[in-house]
Design a protein around this motif. Structure first.
Motif, PDB file in Angstrom:
ATOM      1  N   ILE A  24       0.847  -1.198   0.000  1.00  0.00           N
ATOM      2  CA  ILE A  24       0.000   0.000   0.000  1.00  0.00           C
ATOM      3  C   ILE A  24       0.878   1.242   0.000  1.00  0.00           C
ATOM      4  O   ILE A  24       1.709   1.427   0.901  1.00  0.00           O
ATOM      5  CB  ILE A  24      -0.928   0.007   1.229  1.00  0.00           C
ATOM      6  CG1 ILE A  24      -1.890  -1.190   1.144  1.00  0.00           C
ATOM      7  CG2 ILE A  24      -1.704   1.310   1.325  1.00  0.00           C
ATOM      8  CD1 ILE A  24      -2.719  -1.377   2.374  1.00  0.00           C
ATOM      9  N   ASN A  25       0.709   2.079  -1.009  1.00  0.00           N
ATOM     10  CA  ASN A  25       1.484   3.309  -1.085  1.00  0.00           C
ATOM     11  C   ASN A  25       1.027   4.296  -0.015  1.00  0.00           C
ATOM     12  O   ASN A  25      -0.172   4.539   0.144  1.00  0.00           O
ATOM     13  CB  ASN A  25       1.345   3.943  -2.468  1.00  0.00           C
ATOM     14  CG  ASN A  25       2.035   5.287  -2.560  1.00  0.00           C
ATOM     15  OD1 ASN A  25       1.396   6.321  -2.618  1.00  0.00           O
ATOM     16  ND2 ASN A  25       3.357   5.277  -2.529  1.00  0.00           N
ATOM     17  N   VAL A  26       1.971   4.864   0.700  1.00  0.00           N
ATOM     18  CA  VAL A  26       1.652   5.733   1.833  1.00  0.00           C
ATOM     19  C   VAL A  26       0.946   7.008   1.364  1.00  0.00           C
ATOM     20  O   VAL A  26      -0.037   7.439   1.964  1.00  0.00           O
ATOM     21  CB  VAL A  26       2.933   6.063   2.627  1.00  0.00           C
ATOM     22  CG1 VAL A  26       2.656   7.119   3.694  1.00  0.00           C
ATOM     23  CG2 VAL A  26       3.497   4.795   3.273  1.00  0.00           C
ATOM     24  N   HIS A  27       1.435   7.621   0.288  1.00  0.00           N
ATOM     25  CA  HIS A  27       0.781   8.837  -0.223  1.00  0.00           C
ATOM     26  C   HIS A  27      -0.670   8.545  -0.599  1.00  0.00           C
ATOM     27  O   HIS A  27      -1.578   9.313  -0.262  1.00  0.00           O
ATOM     28  CB  HIS A  27       1.528   9.372  -1.438  1.00  0.00           C
ATOM     29  CG  HIS A  27       0.722  10.309  -2.280  1.00  0.00           C
ATOM     30  ND1 HIS A  27       0.439  11.600  -1.880  1.00  0.00           N
ATOM     31  CD2 HIS A  27       0.101  10.131  -3.486  1.00  0.00           C
ATOM     32  CE1 HIS A  27      -0.311  12.188  -2.809  1.00  0.00           C
ATOM     33  NE2 HIS A  27      -0.526  11.323  -3.789  1.00  0.00           N
ATOM     34  N   SER A  28      -0.889   7.436  -1.276  1.00  0.00           N
ATOM     35  CA  SER A  28      -2.247   7.095  -1.719  1.00  0.00           C
ATOM     36  C   SER A  28      -3.170   6.856  -0.530  1.00  0.00           C
ATOM     37  O   SER A  28      -4.336   7.269  -0.547  1.00  0.00           O
ATOM     38  CB  SER A  28      -2.213   5.852  -2.614  1.00  0.00           C
ATOM     39  OG  SER A  28      -1.450   6.097  -3.775  1.00  0.00           O
ATOM     40  N   ALA A  29      -2.640   6.190   0.513  1.00  0.00           N
ATOM     41  CA  ALA A  29      -3.440   5.960   1.722  1.00  0.00           C
ATOM     42  C   ALA A  29      -3.809   7.282   2.381  1.00  0.00           C
ATOM     43  O   ALA A  29      -4.953   7.488   2.811  1.00  0.00           O
ATOM     44  CB  ALA A  29      -2.679   5.058   2.695  1.00  0.00           C
ATOM     45  N   ARG A  30      -2.849   8.196   2.466  1.00  0.00           N
ATOM     46  CA  ARG A  30      -3.120   9.499   3.085  1.00  0.00           C
ATOM     47  C   ARG A  30      -4.117  10.298   2.256  1.00  0.00           C
ATOM     48  O   ARG A  30      -4.961  11.017   2.803  1.00  0.00           O
ATOM     49  CB  ARG A  30      -1.808  10.277   3.253  1.00  0.00           C
ATOM     50  CG  ARG A  30      -0.893   9.678   4.305  1.00  0.00           C
ATOM     51  CD  ARG A  30       0.451  10.384   4.371  1.00  0.00           C
ATOM     52  NE  ARG A  30       1.315   9.713   5.333  1.00  0.00           N
ATOM     53  CZ  ARG A  30       2.623   9.913   5.436  1.00  0.00           C
ATOM     54  NH1 ARG A  30       3.220  10.787   4.635  1.00  0.00           N
ATOM     55  NH2 ARG A  30       3.329   9.262   6.330  1.00  0.00           N
ATOM     56  N   LYS A  31      -4.024  10.176   0.952  1.00  0.00           N
ATOM     57  CA  LYS A  31      -4.975  10.887   0.096  1.00  0.00           C
ATOM     58  C   LYS A  31      -6.385  10.349   0.319  1.00  0.00           C
ATOM     59  O   LYS A  31      -7.358  11.114   0.375  1.00  0.00           O
ATOM     60  CB  LYS A  31      -4.552  10.743  -1.367  1.00  0.00           C
ATOM     61  CG  LYS A  31      -5.349  11.633  -2.311  1.00  0.00           C
ATOM     62  CD  LYS A  31      -4.763  11.605  -3.713  1.00  0.00           C
ATOM     63  CE  LYS A  31      -5.550  12.527  -4.632  1.00  0.00           C
ATOM     64  NZ  LYS A  31      -4.992  12.525  -6.010  1.00  0.00           N
ATOM     65  N   ARG A  32      -6.504   9.022   0.459  1.00  0.00           N
ATOM     66  CA  ARG A  32      -7.813   8.434   0.747  1.00  0.00           C
ATOM     67  C   ARG A  32      -8.331   8.877   2.107  1.00  0.00           C
ATOM     68  O   ARG A  32      -9.541   9.075   2.289  1.00  0.00           O
ATOM     69  CB  ARG A  32      -7.736   6.910   0.679  1.00  0.00           C
ATOM     70  CG  ARG A  32      -7.554   6.369  -0.731  1.00  0.00           C
ATOM     71  CD  ARG A  32      -7.779   4.867  -0.786  1.00  0.00           C
ATOM     72  NE  ARG A  32      -6.783   4.117  -0.041  1.00  0.00           N
ATOM     73  CZ  ARG A  32      -5.630   3.679  -0.553  1.00  0.00           C
ATOM     74  NH1 ARG A  32      -5.316   3.943  -1.822  1.00  0.00           N
ATOM     75  NH2 ARG A  32      -4.804   2.977   0.193  1.00  0.00           N
TER      76      ARG A  32
END
Length: 505
Positions: free
Chosen positions: A265-273
């Motif tokens: 899981i990409n950290v940036h993508s998780a934070r964006k979600r």
């Protein structure tokens, strides 16, 4: 890392390599990618045909390794390295890792990311048996256990010792013949294996370090696993089958670099979600969205995208202010905040601002940010947090050890809003956090540790339990005791050491 989260820290970053002709320099580059995980000290130990050589010191990596001669001295094709922020142990060069132990039957280097919950008990027992410690770090306990083990070989001694220590740990060890990594039964801390084009293997706390040195991800090290890397390749062994994935949710919220991947899981993508879900749960009437630099920028982009509001740069962070800046008076403390963060008057003046941050710890920094924006002319300031309220301490490797440090443990959301001076305050729900990260659905909380938010610890608290319970109000203690017995997602888990909430003596 955001302004508010600079108040708390994760312990450290690990990097190891086996089979590279310039192992020390490669380790330096890997540690540089992990510098955000620890700024107190750094160290590297190399293995030159079975001879272990080390250098360590206080300060940033560039300060500790400022002399080119250090790299010529640190010869060899194998190395382990460490950047440290202390959660256990004082600020002393004696506590800087990797520790290098010299024994009659071979040298061993050891470094650790995390925190042991039964360290005090183990250390007392070991000292009573004659052990002499060179540091006051909990890391050293493991080596004393290894040397006292009755098992016939090193791997047997290590496995036995790993079943004695409790809490959060990712260990890297290097012997004359192998590089070894080990993860605790809950996998609180991340550890990944990569391979370089020349065949060298790399172990690192985050995949961003693999990317920095040009290594391709091979696999993540799982809970209860040991990985052994030597000249023949690598192999995975289990030291326990009593495992339950509960990786620290803080890694996704703010510790890890946004370009890192954790369990795919990409950290940036998780934070964006997280930001998108926050916009769904807490829409506000605002003219713009502003993220608090740096780790909140991803969540801010998600909030802006979901809400349809423009994502503006209303706060600027000075990247060159030292983290150790000391402010002896209130006036200078306020000046220190202005040195780190500046509000852009031309952007926020007369505007209704939705400010996104990743957490509120003590509330003091959030209060100053709101004040900065109001002084810059913002008409309204709505504070939105892309994680649930931090109500409970962490005992697995983050230096929040008591509830009294946490404003959410003492105040309601409305009281926190009044304290920081915002027009509104909203937090991401726990379900929203778990869904946004999107970890394993078949594990409690999707494979995350969320104890900081709801008090549902996946392990016993051992040496910390009594003080933790005493820090709670009687009502909180009763509620948590009932929660652990009736509502905890770990309550029926055979792997959870019971009870986490017993009566205080």
């Amino acid at each position: 890392m955001s302004a508010e989260l600079e108040d708390i820290h994760e312990e450290c970053g690990l990097f190891g390599v086996w089979g590279h002709p310039d192992a020390a320099r490669l380790t330096y580059f890997g540690l540089h990618a992990l510098q955000h995980r620890g700024q107190e000290g750094a160290g590297i130990v190399t293995n030159d045909h079975g001879r272990l050589i080390g250098h360590r010191g206080l300060g940033l990596l560039t300060q500790v390794f400022s002399d080119e001669q250090e790299f010529s001295r640190l010869s060899g094709e194998h190395a382990v390295g460490h950047v440290r922020y202390a959660t256990a142990g004082s600020k002393s060069v004696d506590n800087i890792q990797p520790f290098l132990f010299r024994f009659h039957d071979g040298d061993v280097a050891l470094c650790h990311n995390g925190n042991l919950t039964n360290c005090v008990s183990l250390r007392t027992e070991l000292e009573d048996e004659g052990a002499i410690f060179r540091s006051d770090s909990d890391t050293e306990v493991l080596m004393h256990l290894i040397r006292r083990s009755s098992q016939s070989d090193f791997m047997g001694q290590l496995k036995e010792s790993l079943n004695i220590v409790h809490g959060g740990f990712a260990y890297l060890l290097m012997t004359e013949h192998a590089l070894i990594g080990a993860l605790d039964p809950n996998g609180f801390r991340p550890l990944s294996l990569g391979r370089m084009t020349n065949g060298a293997y790399v172990l690192a706390s985050e995949t961003c370090a693999l990317d920095t040195v040009g290594a391709q991800l091979v696999r993540n090290i799982g809970p209860g696993e040991i990985i052994i890397v030597d000249d023949s390749g690598y192999r995975i062994e289990q030291y326990t089958d009593k495992t339950q994935l509960a990786i620290c949710s803080m890694e996704f919220i703010y510790f890890a670099r946004p370009d890192s991947n954790i369990y795919g899981i990409n950290v940036h993508s998780a934070r964006k979600r997280m930001g998108k879900r926050l916009a769904q749960e807490h829409p506000v009437d605002a003219d713009m969205v502003i993220g608090v630099p740096n780790s909140s920028l991803s969540a801010a982009s998600g909030y802006a995208e979901e809400s349809g509001l423009p994502n503006e740069m209303g706060l600027i962070k000075n990247q060159y202010v030292a983290r150790t800046f000391i402010q002896p008076t209130q006036e200078l403390r306020e000046q220190g905040v202005r040195m780190k963060l500046s509000a852009v008057r031309g952007v926020v003046e007369g505007k209704k601002v939705a400010i996104i941050d990743d957490s509120i710890v003590r509330g003091t920094t959030s209060k100053r940010i709101v004040r900065l924006l109001r002084e810059a002319g913002a008409a309204e300031v709505h504070m939105l947090i892309s994680s649930p309220p931090l109500k409970y301490p962490c005992f697995y490797g983050i230096d929040i050890s008591t509830t009294k440090e946490l404003i959410a443990a003492k105040k309601s959301v409305d009281e926190m809003r009044d304290y920081i001076g915002a027009d509104s305050l909203g937090f991401l729900s726990l379900d929203g956090l778990v869904d946004s990260i999107g970890m394993h659905e078949d594990a409690p909380y999707g494979g995350l540790c969320v104890a900081y938010f709801n008090g549902d610890y996946p392990t016993a608290l051992d040496d910390y339990e009594r003080d933790f319970l005493r820090s709670l109000t009687p009502d909180d203690r009763t509620r948590l005791t009932e929660y652990a017995r009736e509502t905890s997602r770990y309550a029926d888990n055979e792997y959870r050491v019971q009870p986490a909430y017993g009566p205080t003596a």
